[in-house]
Scaffold this active site. Structure first.
Site, PDB file in Angstrom:
ATOM      1  CB  CYS A 114     -51.853  26.806  20.643  1.00 21.59           C
ATOM      2  SG  CYS A 114     -50.971  25.651  19.066  1.00 21.59           S
ATOM      3  CE1 TYR A 162     -52.486  30.308  12.781  1.00 19.85           C
ATOM      4  CE2 TYR A 162     -54.311  28.004  12.850  1.00 19.85           C
ATOM      5  CZ  TYR A 162     -53.019  29.354  13.397  1.00 19.85           C
ATOM      6  OH  TYR A 162     -53.451  29.130  14.247  1.00 19.85           O
TER       7      TYR A 162
HETATM    8  N1  LIG Z   1     -46.795  20.826  14.520  1.00 16.96           N
HETATM    9  C1  LIG Z   1     -47.566  21.345  15.302  1.00 16.96           C
HETATM   10  C2  LIG Z   1     -48.201  22.331  15.089  1.00 16.96           C
HETATM   11  C3  LIG Z   1     -48.611  23.373  16.085  1.00 16.96           C
HETATM   12  C4  LIG Z   1     -48.245  25.151  15.897  1.00 16.96           C
HETATM   13  O1  LIG Z   1     -47.515  25.781  14.723  1.00 16.96           O
HETATM   14  N2  LIG Z   1     -48.038  25.582  16.999  1.00 16.96           N
HETATM   15  C5  LIG Z   1     -47.611  27.550  16.839  1.00 16.96           C
HETATM   16  C6  LIG Z   1     -48.744  27.397  17.934  1.00 16.96           C
HETATM   17  S1  LIG Z   1     -50.544  27.868  17.063  1.00 16.96           S
HETATM   18  C7  LIG Z   1     -46.653  27.397  17.458  1.00 16.96           C
HETATM   19  O2  LIG Z   1     -46.483  27.048  18.969  1.00 16.96           O
HETATM   20  N3  LIG Z   1     -45.739  28.408  16.716  1.00 16.96           N
HETATM   21  C8  LIG Z   1     -44.397  28.683  17.627  1.00 16.96           C
HETATM   22  C9  LIG Z   1     -43.822  29.425  16.342  1.00 16.96           C
HETATM   23  O3  LIG Z   1     -44.478  29.898  15.101  1.00 16.96           O
HETATM   24  O4  LIG Z   1     -43.225  30.023  16.952  1.00 16.96           O
HETATM   25  C10 LIG Z   1     -48.833  20.528  16.062  1.00 16.96           C
HETATM   26  O5  LIG Z   1     -49.876  20.534  15.813  1.00 16.96           O
HETATM   27  O6  LIG Z   1     -48.270  19.990  16.986  1.00 16.96           O
END
Ligand SMILES: N[C@@H](CCC(=O)N[C@@H](CS)C(=O)NCC(=O)O)C(=O)O
Length: 316
Positions: A41, A184
């Site tokens: 990530c 994305y």
């Molecule tokens: N707002 C968050 C976004 C983080 C994010 O989008 N993480 C993704 C992985 S790249 C995630 O864990 N997604 C879990 C999901 O969509 O269920 C940050 O920048 O800390």
């Protein structure tokens, strides 16, 4: 991974701050906090990058989940980040050392009974109060930069110095929307015209970076800042993941001489390379079922980011 609609990226809801201020609920203390990440990530990796280059690895522990998502509970259909059962299951992924959680979801459920957002990484965990301090990477990166300087091996590195803050904020804004999140938008576009719009904005922003970096070593001038860390996490994934899975293929990174050499330069900052696990990066994107149903991970291009670069020409 993240959201199927990149334009709707959710705002995190655990938003406390670790602070050196007197009476802070979350004071900076060695051994008290843990950073849960996925090496794949980019948002989590920018926190790990900050942790490593500030020299905080003995102060804040961290570990990574597995690269493959799976069912987080038997009783519903949710699919998300999982910890391995043992450290031998996947290189780089380790069981949850503090809470014995099987999934990132379990941590959110320990921290809150009414959380309804995504179970995302990064998670900055307080071992003492057994709760999530913050799950927003941009805020975690700021805390790591300023609040642990009495404990850091590299406290003099300031990724957000006062005199550059306006410039960093301005750069972060378009780098986030057109590059970090832009890839994305390309990968998750459901209409040809949406893809075209995203891919054109992405490459226009990369061209802009290439131009800036033809004149100076880093995005804000002669010193590395948060803006560079934030751009780096996308660039290091570009040829190995975004070009392949997200159709970001107008050009590859290696066709941008300044951007490519800059990526090597940042990769070679002491500590930075330990925040990059290319196997996890390739697998996290390669296991996105709707994009790559076979789950077969391509072998290449296997770029050596530790090889010689030409950026020292700016530092004399
Ligand atoms: N707002 C968050 C976004 C983080 C994010 O989008 N993480 C993704 C992985 S790249 C995630 O864990 N997604 C879990 C999901 O969509 O269920 C940050 O920048 O800390």
């Amino acid at each position: 991974m993240s959201t199927a609609d990149a334009s709707a990226r959710t705002v995190s809801t655990f938003c406390s701050f670790i602070s050196r201020e007197p009476n802070s609920d979350f004071p900076p203390q060695a051994g008290r906090y843990h950073l849960y990440i996925s090496y794949g990530c980019p948002w989590a990796s920018r926190c790990l990058a900050g942790l490593m280059i500030k020299g905080l690895e003995k102060v804040i522990s961290f570990n990574s989940v597995k690269s493959k998502w799976g069912r987080t509970k038997d009783t519903d259909e949710h699919i998300g980040w999982l910890f391995p059962d043992s450290s031998t299951e996947e290189d780089g992924a380790t069981p949850d050392p503090w809470n014995g959680a099987k999934s990132i979801r379990e941590l959110y459920e320990m921290a809150s009974t009414n959380y309804s957002g995504k179970y995302s990484v990064p998670v900055l965990w307080d071992k003492k109060l057994k709760t999530i301090v913050n799950n927003e990477s941009s805020e975690i990166l700021r805390m790591l930069n300023t609040e642990f300087n009495d404990l850091a091996d590299n406290p003099q590195l300031d990724l957000y110095p006062a005199h550059l803050q306006a410039k960093i904020d301005e750069i972060n804004e378009w780098v986030f929307s057109d590059i970090n999140n832009g890839v994305y938008k390309c990968g998750f576009a459901k209409k040809q015209e949406d893809y075209h719009e995203a891919v054109n904005s992405l490459f226009a922003a990369l061209d802009k970076c290439e131009e800036i970096l033809s004149k100076q070593q880093y995005l804000c001038g002669g010193t590395v800042t948060e803006a560079d860390v934030r751009l780096f996490v996308t660039l290091i994934r570009f040829d190995e993941a975004y070009l392949i899975y997200f159709k970001c293929n107008k050009k590859n990174l290696r066709e941008y001489p300044n951007l490519f050499n800059y990526t090597k330069d940042i990769f070679q900052i002491p500590g930075m390379s330990s925040s990059v696990n290319m196997e996890h990066i390739k697998k996290v994107y390669g296991y996105l079922h709707h994009i790559n149903p076979s789950g077969i991970i391509p072998v290449g291009p296997d770029i050596d980011y530790s090889s010689t670069h030409d950026r020292a020409r700016f530092s004399t």
